[in-house]
Design a protein around this motif. Structure first.
Motif, short mmCIF file in Angstrom:
data_model
loop_
_atom_site.label_atom_id
_atom_site.label_comp_id
_atom_site.label_asym_id
_atom_site.label_seq_id
_atom_site.Cartn_x
_atom_site.Cartn_y
_atom_site.Cartn_z
N SER A 138 -43.87 -4.18 -39.65
CA SER A 138 -45.05 -5.04 -39.61
C SER A 138 -44.65 -6.50 -39.41
CB SER A 138 -45.92 -4.87 -40.86
OG SER A 138 -45.21 -5.29 -42.01
N ARG A 139 -43.51 -6.89 -39.98
CA ARG A 139 -43.02 -8.26 -39.78
C ARG A 139 -42.61 -8.48 -38.33
NH1 ARG A 139 -43.40 -13.31 -40.64
NH2 ARG A 139 -41.48 -14.47 -40.60
N ARG B 297 -43.98 -7.13 -35.75
CA ARG B 297 -45.23 -7.33 -35.01
C ARG B 297 -45.77 -8.75 -35.22
NH1 ARG B 297 -49.18 -3.70 -32.96
NH2 ARG B 297 -51.18 -4.76 -32.67
N THR B 298 -45.79 -9.21 -36.46
CA THR B 298 -46.30 -10.55 -36.77
C THR B 298 -45.49 -11.63 -36.06
OG1 THR B 298 -47.08 -9.79 -38.93
CG2 THR B 298 -46.79 -12.16 -38.65
#
Length: 95
Positions: A41-42, A44-45
């Motif tokens: 998820s990091r 992606r961010t």
């Protein structure tokens, strides 16, 4: 101090031929080979932020995707000269 995900992304992309891409998983594994899954998820961010800055291109099905609206499976590559983005990251802590 530099973000480990951003560093991993550019360390993987910089030696590649123009237009070649990496998967988010490759970036996560480069940052943390053992616990890479928790970094996805990091990735992606960070990727969205870099794409908004023009330093990275997010692709879907081999075509640039809008970093504000893409869904599903994606890949990461450096901007091509014709896309007007930067071709390499700016050195951290210099200038």
């Amino acid at each position: 101090m530099s973000d480990p995900i951003e560093t991993a992304i550019f360390d993987l992309l910089t030696p590649l031929a123009p237009g070649k891409s990496i998967s988010p998983e490759q970036a996560a594994r480069a940052a943390d080979p053992e616990g890479w899954h928790r970094w996805l998820s990091r990735v992606r961010t960070v990727s969205v932020g870099l794409a908004r800055e023009g330093r990275l291109v997010i692709t879907r099905h081999g075509k640039p995707a809008d970093p504000n609206q893409f869904k599903g499976v994606y890949r990461l590559r450096l901007p091509l000269p014709t896309e007007g983005g930067l071709t390499a990251p700016e050195p951290a802590g210099e200038g």
